[in-house]
Design an enzyme around this catalytic site. Structure first.
Site, short mmCIF file in Angstrom:
data_model
loop_
_atom_site.label_atom_id
_atom_site.label_comp_id
_atom_site.label_asym_id
_atom_site.label_seq_id
_atom_site.Cartn_x
_atom_site.Cartn_y
_atom_site.Cartn_z
CD GLU A 264 13.85 55.07 56.21
OE1 GLU A 264 14.11 53.91 56.58
OE2 GLU A 264 13.12 55.82 56.84
CG HIS A 283 14.26 53.69 60.25
ND1 HIS A 283 13.36 53.44 59.24
CD2 HIS A 283 13.66 53.26 61.39
CE1 HIS A 283 12.27 52.87 59.75
NE2 HIS A 283 12.43 52.76 61.04
C1 DGY Z 1 9.48 49.60 63.49
O1 DGY Z 1 9.46 48.73 64.35
O2 DGY Z 1 8.56 49.74 62.69
C2 DGY Z 1 10.66 50.51 63.48
O3 DGY Z 1 10.51 51.54 62.58
C3 DGY Z 1 11.90 49.72 63.17
O4 DGY Z 1 11.89 49.38 61.84
#
Ligand code: DGY
Length: 326
Positions: A264, A283
């Protein structure tokens, strides 16, 4: 006693900064973009605590370069970017923000299921392209009576299950445990392969670990129905993304929705970008104003408690408490 030094990996609202500064000295904000490793090592050399790790991979080298470090407070529930074993060895507490983002991620997951089932993205595009009616190409499928297979029935998986019920979906799950627990008797346990064979929608809600890396690869995708969809709002690396791109190209499955990717942002030539029937998001599972604020407040609670020598509300490696200097 002098106030602890804290590194903030990202800017925070003024009221949050004031709360941290009441107890700590804030040493640095992370620059935009991904900081270079030598800069990270230099920035952390004298800090007692860190808030936010999204752009800083906390490996053994980084942790060892911060001899005063007592706590790393992750802004998120997933902590695969932190070498927890190394942190524990160095007596560094690792904290995260579970629970407060479960609703937001579950909401998005249901949104993706509806978007796939009703071909929302295609239809939206066709209106913008001047094509109003597209006949059979517009037809999606009902959710009522379809089977949702949840891999990982933890906090988020449970919220997804809860939301699928009023849609009339059958829910099955796969996890390390077989008993879904109180209030979740409507979720039937399945072995992984059986779930993949049976489900019309497979959704992933597992942590990334050595056991779950590439859990869904070519073999698993081949078990799914050609009419089935895969949804991932967990971590990109739990899917073999090249195998998924190929499965989409060869119509092994009907489609996928991914909020998370192996890398990403993705490389420009990542085959997933050109694969058919895939909905990609950057994301955003926890990205609502309310949830991000709740995550930040919890991350600050964790950090300040750890620096006061108290047990933080959400700690990943409680065994480090015994090793942490008082
Ligand atoms: C998490 O809290 O792990 C989510 O993916 C946000 O990064």
């Amino acid at each position: 006693m002098s106030r602890p030094l804290v590194y903030l990996a990202f800017p925070v609202p003024d009221d949050v900064l004031a709360r941290i500064e009441a107890a700590c000295v804030v040493v640095k904000f992370g620059a935009r973009g991904k900081p270079a490793k030598p800069d990270i090592l230099a920035a952390l050399s004298d800090v007692d605590g860190v808030l936010g790790t999204t752009r800083v991979p906390f490996d053994e080298e980084v942790i060892a370069a911060a001899p005063r470090l007592r706590a790393v407070s992750n802004f998120g529930v997933g902590y695969d970017n932190i070498d927890v074993a190394a942190a524990t060895r160095h007596g560094v507490l690792v904290c995260n923000t579970p629970g407060v983002l479960s609703d937001a991620v579950a909401d998005l997951t249901l949104g993706l299921i509806v978007a796939l089932a009703r071909r929302l993205i295609d239809s939206e595009r066709s209106v913008h392209e001047g094509q109003w009616m597209r006949g059979a190409a517009q037809l999606g499928s009902d959710l009522k009576g379809k089977t949702l297979g949840i891999i990982g029935l933890g906090r988020i998986g449970r919220e997804v299950a809860r939301r699928a019920q009023p849609f009339g979906m059958q829910v099955c799950f796969h996890d390390q445990f077989r008993d879904a627990g109180e209030g979740f008797a409507f979720c039937a346990y399945r072995d992984l392969d059986d779930l993949l064979r049976e489900a019309d929608f497979v959704t992933l809600h597992i942590n990334l670990s050595d056991e779950t890396r590439k859990l869904i690869g070519g073999r698993e995708l081949a078990l799914m129905k050609p009419t089935a969809y895969l949804i991932n709002t967990a971590r990109g690396q739990v899917i073999d993304q090249a195998a998924l791109a190929e499965a989409l190209r060869s119509s092994t499955i009907a489609g996928a929705a991914l909020d998370v990717l192996e890398r990403e942002p993705p490389a420009e030539d990542d085959p997933i970008l050109d694969a058919p029937n895939v909905l990609l998001l950057p994301h955003i599972g926890s990205a609502t104003r309310e949830t991000r604020r709740a995550m930040l407040d919890l991350a600050v609670d964790n950090l300040l408690a750890a620096l006061r020598g108290e047990r933080p509300p959400c700690i990943v490696n409680p065994e480090a408490l015994e090793r942490a200097p008082s």
